[in-house]
Write an enzyme that holds these catalytic residues in place. Structure first.
Site, PDB file in Angstrom:
ATOM      1  N   LYS A 171      61.929 -74.609  16.019  1.00  0.00           N
ATOM      2  CA  LYS A 171      61.410 -74.658  17.374  1.00  0.00           C
ATOM      3  C   LYS A 171      59.916 -74.964  17.344  1.00  0.00           C
ATOM      4  O   LYS A 171      59.317 -74.759  16.295  1.00  0.00           O
ATOM      5  CB  LYS A 171      61.691 -73.344  18.091  1.00  0.00           C
ATOM      6  CG  LYS A 171      60.900 -72.152  17.511  1.00  0.00           C
ATOM      7  CD  LYS A 171      61.046 -70.939  18.363  1.00  0.00           C
ATOM      8  CE  LYS A 171      59.999 -70.854  19.411  1.00  0.00           C
ATOM      9  NZ  LYS A 171      58.737 -70.204  19.021  1.00  0.00           N
ATOM     10  N   LYS A 189      69.835 -62.697  13.974  1.00  0.00           N
ATOM     11  CA  LYS A 189      69.678 -61.237  13.890  1.00  0.00           C
ATOM     12  C   LYS A 189      71.054 -60.586  14.052  1.00  0.00           C
ATOM     13  O   LYS A 189      71.788 -60.910  14.997  1.00  0.00           O
ATOM     14  CB  LYS A 189      68.739 -60.736  15.001  1.00  0.00           C
ATOM     15  CG  LYS A 189      67.292 -61.193  14.844  1.00  0.00           C
ATOM     16  CD  LYS A 189      66.418 -60.611  15.949  1.00  0.00           C
ATOM     17  CE  LYS A 189      65.045 -61.268  15.994  1.00  0.00           C
ATOM     18  NZ  LYS A 189      64.054 -60.720  15.077  1.00  0.00           N
ATOM     19  N   GLU A 240      56.181 -57.411  22.847  1.00  0.00           N
ATOM     20  CA  GLU A 240      55.547 -57.475  21.524  1.00  0.00           C
ATOM     21  C   GLU A 240      54.188 -56.796  21.548  1.00  0.00           C
ATOM     22  O   GLU A 240      53.445 -56.912  22.526  1.00  0.00           O
ATOM     23  CB  GLU A 240      55.341 -58.930  21.119  1.00  0.00           C
ATOM     24  CG  GLU A 240      56.629 -59.683  20.925  1.00  0.00           C
ATOM     25  CD  GLU A 240      56.352 -61.034  20.316  1.00  0.00           C
ATOM     26  OE1 GLU A 240      56.430 -61.141  19.085  1.00  0.00           O
ATOM     27  OE2 GLU A 240      56.029 -61.970  21.060  1.00  0.00           O
ATOM     28  N   HIS A 260      64.695 -67.986  22.761  1.00  0.00           N
ATOM     29  CA  HIS A 260      65.266 -66.669  22.447  1.00  0.00           C
ATOM     30  C   HIS A 260      65.863 -65.985  23.683  1.00  0.00           C
ATOM     31  O   HIS A 260      66.958 -65.430  23.639  1.00  0.00           O
ATOM     32  CB  HIS A 260      64.200 -65.747  21.855  1.00  0.00           C
ATOM     33  CG  HIS A 260      63.389 -66.389  20.767  1.00  0.00           C
ATOM     34  ND1 HIS A 260      63.950 -67.207  19.822  1.00  0.00           N
ATOM     35  CD2 HIS A 260      62.069 -66.325  20.465  1.00  0.00           C
ATOM     36  CE1 HIS A 260      62.995 -67.623  18.991  1.00  0.00           C
ATOM     37  NE2 HIS A 260      61.843 -67.106  19.367  1.00  0.00           N
ATOM     38  N   LYS A 295      53.035 -60.412  25.241  1.00  0.00           N
ATOM     39  CA  LYS A 295      52.317 -60.067  24.004  1.00  0.00           C
ATOM     40  C   LYS A 295      51.226 -59.052  24.294  1.00  0.00           C
ATOM     41  O   LYS A 295      50.867 -58.830  25.453  1.00  0.00           O
ATOM     42  CB  LYS A 295      51.678 -61.331  23.424  1.00  0.00           C
ATOM     43  CG  LYS A 295      52.693 -62.310  22.862  1.00  0.00           C
ATOM     44  CD  LYS A 295      52.100 -63.108  21.713  1.00  0.00           C
ATOM     45  CE  LYS A 295      53.055 -64.169  21.215  1.00  0.00           C
ATOM     46  NZ  LYS A 295      54.133 -63.655  20.392  1.00  0.00           N
TER      47      LYS A 295
HETATM   48  C1  BG6 Z   1      58.674 -66.701  17.719  1.00  0.00           C
HETATM   49  C2  BG6 Z   1      57.507 -66.872  18.659  1.00  0.00           C
HETATM   50  O1  BG6 Z   1      59.649 -67.675  17.984  1.00  0.00           O
HETATM   51  O2  BG6 Z   1      59.233 -65.419  17.880  1.00  0.00           O
HETATM   52  C3  BG6 Z   1      56.479 -65.786  18.429  1.00  0.00           C
HETATM   53  O3  BG6 Z   1      56.906 -68.136  18.472  1.00  0.00           O
HETATM   54  C4  BG6 Z   1      57.118 -64.428  18.486  1.00  0.00           C
HETATM   55  O4  BG6 Z   1      55.421 -65.875  19.356  1.00  0.00           O
HETATM   56  C5  BG6 Z   1      58.342 -64.359  17.592  1.00  0.00           C
HETATM   57  O5  BG6 Z   1      56.155 -63.464  18.087  1.00  0.00           O
HETATM   58  C6  BG6 Z   1      59.090 -63.056  17.790  1.00  0.00           C
HETATM   59  O6  BG6 Z   1      60.089 -62.964  16.832  1.00  0.00           O
HETATM   60  P1  BG6 Z   1      60.567 -61.542  16.292  1.00  0.00           P
HETATM   61  O7  BG6 Z   1      61.714 -61.833  15.406  1.00  0.00           O
HETATM   62  O8  BG6 Z   1      59.393 -60.939  15.598  1.00  0.00           O
HETATM   63  O9  BG6 Z   1      60.928 -60.760  17.528  1.00  0.00           O
END
Ligand code: BG6
Length: 495
Positions: free
Chosen positions: A158, A192, A226, A250, A336
């Site tokens: 991506k 996952k 996050e 996602h 974030k």
């Molecule tokens: C990525 C994004 O695809 O997914 C990031 O570009 C993000 O910004 C990340 O932090 C989150 O992935 P995970 O697996 O840590 O939840």
């Protein structure tokens, strides 16, 4: 899906962008784990391609350091690293130079002969998206999209496009060289275990599916929160924003898995057909049903334009206009620089038709809900009312929980890249995004981005870094007399 199997074919895995972060942080640790678990076919080879002037030894050393630093792996522990390192080779190459692909062809022939790879070639594009069309075109021009024997597959990271139009163009460019069944568009969320478990919860059991619809469900909430900020990715993120970075991919994937109809079989085509039906049924989002926000301090990030209005937090309310979900709001939020990292899906049920039991003084009724914890609470919780012991007829919400760690006795779930790489080697595209899925997901998100970028509506609000997010997010959901994760104490019970 993703088991040690005779279907896992040996191959040369060519990583374009092999000197970059993704290779060090994710791809090579995943391959190393697979090799240690004897899931990687013995002849499988990795060939890194990048512009950096590195010797093969320097390349290997760098990957070894990355494993320690980012994946917490101690490569010397079982003495397996030296054997694994033998499988890693490196080639300096400019992605836009035909000579790179001529040399690549020669290297592939050597590696095929040495490793018994059966002529199987897997190209992994771990590069910034501007290189995708260029590499694909050169692979085609050099005839590397076919092998004399064996298969050819391509994995594309991506972001796949930055809007609907560019995603369509990229699909056309890719299809000019590779067949759709050779293309694996990766979304690491699908790798996952906890995301895949949505399907198990729904379709390997008989007790949940009968209530998984508008007759019983009041609303669905998907949260991807996050604690990290954009860190060193300011330049990329300022161009992307939260909708491109988290929602188009996602979030739309988790929504599809939650809302889809049962597929007729557990295979790539049936699964993806059902996800496509969900995405096609999403009603165009009303911008009044959105919140956009940015954390304070984003402007100070290197790479971020002064005065940038890029959102780092968003809420969208969506409706899936089909028989099952008519009228049920899906609340999606992601951001974030928040208090903590949590990804979960909460299905909140309607109230019983008659409230005949009392609530403890001063407390509101907490509806039944099912929480699917993607991370870090990797499990499932069911919240329901129970009688308070000793009381006459007083109820209280209680929690019935399943956790991967305690139920399966494992400390850490395998990283999603392990699943996904193995799936590509096995030719199983179930957990990869098909071209029509990508375009439909853009069709949902792109109009919101465009509306946000062309009007100042809704206004961009600022939230404090390290907070729970903007108050406007809580106010938004409370307008419908709901709250985020109502009565939620689940995460306290993580074991
Ligand atoms: C990525 C994004 O695809 O997914 C990031 O570009 C993000 O910004 C990340 O932090 C989150 O992935 P995970 O697996 O840590 O939840």
């Amino acid at each position: 899906m993703s088991q040690a199997s005779q279907n896992t074919k040996s191959a040369v895995l060519v990583i374009f962008g092999a000197s970059g972060d993704l290779t060090r942080r994710k791809l090579v640790p995943a391959l190393y784990h697979l090799a240690c678990a004897e899931l990687l076919p013995p002849g499988a080879q990795v060939l890194g391609v990048a512009i950096d002037e590195l010797t093969e030894q320097a390349f290997r050393d760098r990957l070894r350091e990355g494993m320690v630093e980012y994946a917490g792996i101690e490569p010397d522990l079982h003495g397996l690293w030296p054997r694994f390192a033998q499988r890693l080779s490196y080639m300096i190459g400019d992605f836009n130079d035909p000579d790179t692909y001529r040399r690549l062809r020669e290297r592939l022939a050597q590696l095929d002969a040495a490793g018994g790879t059966g002529g199987n070639h897997l190209f992994y594009l771990a590069v910034p998206p501007r290189f995708f069309p260029m590499i694909v075109r050169h692979l085609g021009e050099a005839g590397l999209n076919h092998t004399q024997k064996g298969w050819t597959r391509i994995v594309i990271e991506k972001p796949f496009g930055r809007d609907l139009q560019s995603a369509r163009e990229l699909n056309e460019q890719v299809h000019a060289v590779f067949g759709e069944d050779e293309v694996y568009r990766i979304d690491h969320y699908l790798g996952k275990d906890t995301a895949q478990n949505i399907l198990f919860l729904r379709f390997a059991n008989a007790i949940f599916e009968p209530v998984w619809n508008r007759n019983y469900v009041d609303n669905v909430q998907i949260s991807m929160l996050e604690s990290v900020d954009v860190g060193h990715r300011g330049a990329y993120y300022d161009q992307a924003g939260v909708l491109r970075d988290m929602f188009q991919n996602h979030m739309m994937q988790l929504l599809s898995l939650t809302a889809m109809e049962p597929p007729a079989a557990f295979g790539a085509r049936a699964l993806r057909d059902e996800k496509v039906k969900v995405l096609s049924a999403i009603r165009p989002v009303d911008v009044r049903d959105t919140v956009r926000a940015q954390y304070r301090g984003f402007w100070g990030t290197p790479g971020v334009a002064p005065g940038s209005s890029t959102p780092t937090y968003a809420v969208l309310k969506l409706f899936v206009d089909n028989w099952r979900w008519q009228g049920v709001p899906f609340y999606l939020r992601s951001g974030k620089a928040l208090t903590s990292k949590t990804t979960d899906i909460i299905v909140e049920f309607r109230r019983p038709p008659l409230q005949m039991f009392d609530l403890p003084a001063g407390q509101e009724y907490v509806p039944n809900s099912i929480l699917i914890g993607i991370q870090p609470d990797e499990g499932i919780h069911v919240k329901f009312q129970a009688k308070v012991p000793g009381s006459g007829r007083e109820g209280k919400p209680v929690d019935m929980a399943f956790h991967y760690r305690s139920s399966f006795g494992i400390e850490k779930l395998p990283d999603s890249y392990e699943h996904l790489l193995l799936d590509v080697l096995q030719g199983d595209a179930s957990l990869f995004t098909r071209s029509d899925e990508i375009e439909l997901a853009w069709q949902v998100i792109d109009p919101v981005i465009q509306a946000w970028e062309s009007h100042d509506e809704p206004r961009l609000v600022i939230y404090e870094s390290g907070s729970q997010g903007p108050v406007e997010s809580d106010e938004f959901i409370s307008r419908a007399d709901r709250i985020w994760c109502r009565g939620c104490t689940w995460h306290e019970s993580v074991q």
